[in-house]
Design a protein around this motif. Sequence first.
Motif, mmCIF file in Angstrom:
data_model
loop_
_atom_site.group_PDB
_atom_site.id
_atom_site.type_symbol
_atom_site.label_atom_id
_atom_site.label_comp_id
_atom_site.label_asym_id
_atom_site.label_seq_id
_atom_site.Cartn_x
_atom_site.Cartn_y
_atom_site.Cartn_z
ATOM 1 N N MET A 161 41.092 68.073 45.942
ATOM 2 C CA MET A 161 40.047 68.493 46.883
ATOM 3 C C MET A 161 40.013 67.558 48.104
ATOM 4 O O MET A 161 40.489 66.431 48.024
ATOM 5 C CB MET A 161 38.684 68.494 46.182
ATOM 6 N N PRO A 162 39.474 68.032 49.230
ATOM 7 C CA PRO A 162 39.423 67.184 50.430
ATOM 8 C C PRO A 162 38.599 65.924 50.178
ATOM 9 O O PRO A 162 37.580 65.973 49.482
ATOM 10 C CB PRO A 162 38.719 68.070 51.469
ATOM 11 N N ILE A 163 39.075 64.821 50.733
ATOM 12 C CA ILE A 163 38.383 63.536 50.595
ATOM 13 C C ILE A 163 38.190 62.973 52.000
ATOM 14 O O ILE A 163 39.136 62.949 52.794
ATOM 15 C CB ILE A 163 39.221 62.582 49.720
ATOM 16 N N VAL B 119 43.006 69.976 38.538
ATOM 17 C CA VAL B 119 42.251 69.650 39.751
ATOM 18 C C VAL B 119 41.859 68.174 39.772
ATOM 19 O O VAL B 119 41.346 67.639 38.781
ATOM 20 C CB VAL B 119 40.970 70.520 39.857
ATOM 21 N N LEU B 120 42.125 67.538 40.909
ATOM 22 C CA LEU B 120 41.568 66.221 41.177
ATOM 23 C C LEU B 120 40.413 66.450 42.149
ATOM 24 O O LEU B 120 40.613 66.754 43.318
ATOM 25 C CB LEU B 120 42.633 65.311 41.781
ATOM 26 N N ALA B 121 39.203 66.334 41.590
ATOM 27 C CA ALA B 121 38.022 66.728 42.357
ATOM 28 C C ALA B 121 37.363 65.520 43.013
ATOM 29 O O ALA B 121 37.648 64.366 42.684
ATOM 30 C CB ALA B 121 37.032 67.426 41.435
ATOM 31 N N PHE B 122 36.497 65.816 43.970
ATOM 32 C CA PHE B 122 35.704 64.777 44.624
ATOM 33 C C PHE B 122 34.361 65.392 44.995
ATOM 34 O O PHE B 122 34.324 66.449 45.618
ATOM 35 C CB PHE B 122 36.415 64.260 45.872
ATOM 36 N N GLY B 123 33.265 64.748 44.595
ATOM 37 C CA GLY B 123 31.946 65.222 44.980
ATOM 38 C C GLY B 123 31.291 66.097 43.929
ATOM 39 O O GLY B 123 31.868 66.368 42.872
ATOM 40 N N ALA C 219 53.961 65.835 38.512
ATOM 41 C CA ALA C 219 53.441 67.127 38.969
ATOM 42 C C ALA C 219 53.476 67.216 40.495
ATOM 43 O O ALA C 219 53.409 66.206 41.177
ATOM 44 C CB ALA C 219 52.012 67.310 38.484
ATOM 45 N N ARG C 220 53.588 68.442 41.002
ATOM 46 C CA ARG C 220 53.520 68.667 42.442
ATOM 47 C C ARG C 220 52.074 68.497 42.896
ATOM 48 O O ARG C 220 51.153 69.038 42.282
ATOM 49 C CB ARG C 220 54.015 70.092 42.734
ATOM 50 N N VAL C 221 51.873 67.730 43.940
ATOM 51 C CA VAL C 221 50.513 67.431 44.393
ATOM 52 C C VAL C 221 50.225 68.207 45.674
ATOM 53 O O VAL C 221 51.027 68.208 46.606
ATOM 54 C CB VAL C 221 50.363 65.916 44.648
ATOM 55 N N ARG C 222 49.087 68.914 45.691
ATOM 56 C CA ARG C 222 48.703 69.712 46.868
ATOM 57 C C ARG C 222 47.362 69.201 47.375
ATOM 58 O O ARG C 222 46.397 69.113 46.607
ATOM 59 C CB ARG C 222 48.595 71.190 46.450
ATOM 60 N N LEU C 223 47.322 68.867 48.671
ATOM 61 C CA LEU C 223 46.136 68.209 49.226
ATOM 62 C C LEU C 223 45.152 69.201 49.836
ATOM 63 O O LEU C 223 45.500 70.335 50.132
ATOM 64 C CB LEU C 223 46.563 67.205 50.300
ATOM 65 N N ASN C 224 43.917 68.724 50.043
ATOM 66 C CA ASN C 224 42.870 69.499 50.727
ATOM 67 C C ASN C 224 42.696 70.885 50.134
ATOM 68 O O ASN C 224 42.524 71.869 50.851
ATOM 69 C CB ASN C 224 43.182 69.596 52.229
ATOM 70 N N ALA C 225 42.773 70.967 48.826
ATOM 71 C CA ALA C 225 42.691 72.261 48.153
ATOM 72 C C ALA C 225 41.241 72.723 48.062
ATOM 73 O O ALA C 225 40.356 71.960 47.673
ATOM 74 C CB ALA C 225 43.293 72.150 46.754
ATOM 75 N N LEU C 226 41.008 73.977 48.430
ATOM 76 C CA LEU C 226 39.664 74.554 48.328
ATOM 77 C C LEU C 226 39.551 75.446 47.100
ATOM 78 O O LEU C 226 38.479 75.887 46.723
ATOM 79 C CB LEU C 226 39.326 75.328 49.601
#
Length: 324
Positions: free
Chosen positions: A297-299, A249-253, A234-241
């Motif tokens: 999501m931003p890490i 979604v790869l979430a954090f928090g 899959a295409r990975v997109r960083l710092n997604a809001l």
Amino acid sequence: MSGVKTDTAAPWALALAAETLRVGGLVAFPTETVYGLGADATDDRAVARIFEAKGRPRFNPLIVHVPTLETARTLGLLSPLAVRLAEAFWPGPLTLVVPRAQDCPVSLLATAGLDTLALRVPGHPLARALLSETGRPVAAPSANPSGRVSPTTALHVREGLGDAVDIVLDGGPCTVGVESTVVAVFDDQAALLRPGGIPREALEPITGALSLAGGPSGKPSSPGQLASHYAPKARVRLNALSAGPSESVLAFGPDPIPGGGPVLNLSERGDLGEAAAALFGSLRALDDAGAAGIAVMPIPSHGLGEAINDRLRRAAAPDRETSS
Ligand code: TXA
Ligand code: MG
């Protein structure tokens, strides 16, 4: 793949694995970081089988695993600074790149013809038992096909490499989850070649300020550090809001954003250690679920966050040229 059998960690399996290494076979084994694909580092033919099994496009230098600092000192020239680092962090997720010792028996193929050597004493009890029982230095990259996400379970290894590996020792899921930190040490100079399981902040009291040699735009300083590396399909997109309709979604928090597909949280309580351990398994799971894209999501970038963000940037790099 379901129904794939993995091998056990029974004592007979350990003895068989050590013997398999001694006769030139390939053994995948757990470390605290990721599973390694091991071969006798002194056997050119066995080391060549590693590259064949992974489908590596070129011969990148491999990390040589040994059971103790004493063994490491028979292979490489450890300066007093290197010894201080080894004493502080071995066994553990730290790899030291040092000059080869004279008469070092390690295959030149394993070190890609360099006059340096990457040495590591892993902390996982099964890895340590295997290394002691084998009595040879063991060259081992991560046990995944080249360019794919590193394996953190024995099942990942069998799924990725199939019958190309003779034995998989199953030591359960890896607790650290990202590869070792790679530091080059020559005399009293140290350089960070790859962020990893030991955070930079833990090293700097011993090394002084460390800069990441190379960097994303610079030339790779560690030969295996090509921009695209840990590539899911899959295409990975960083710092997604926020996430699009075709993105999981790869979430954090504690406040995950909603996704068009499944949402996996690396750590609900925002713990970077927990997130590192879950990283590669979560990327695999989202990939298997079939979403076209993964919004990450931003890490935060402190502590283990530096290694997590490094791996995620490589997963997101558009150029799918692959390395280890
Ligand atoms: O946690 C880990 O380090 C895992 C486990 C299995 O120990 N191994 C691992 O190996 O990640 P691999 O082959 O995927 O990564 C080895 C890294 C590469 O970035 C490579 O370029 C660097 O170490 N390396 C090895 N020898 C080197 C050398 N002589 N000079 C500079 N970099 C070197
Ligand atoms: Mg690798």
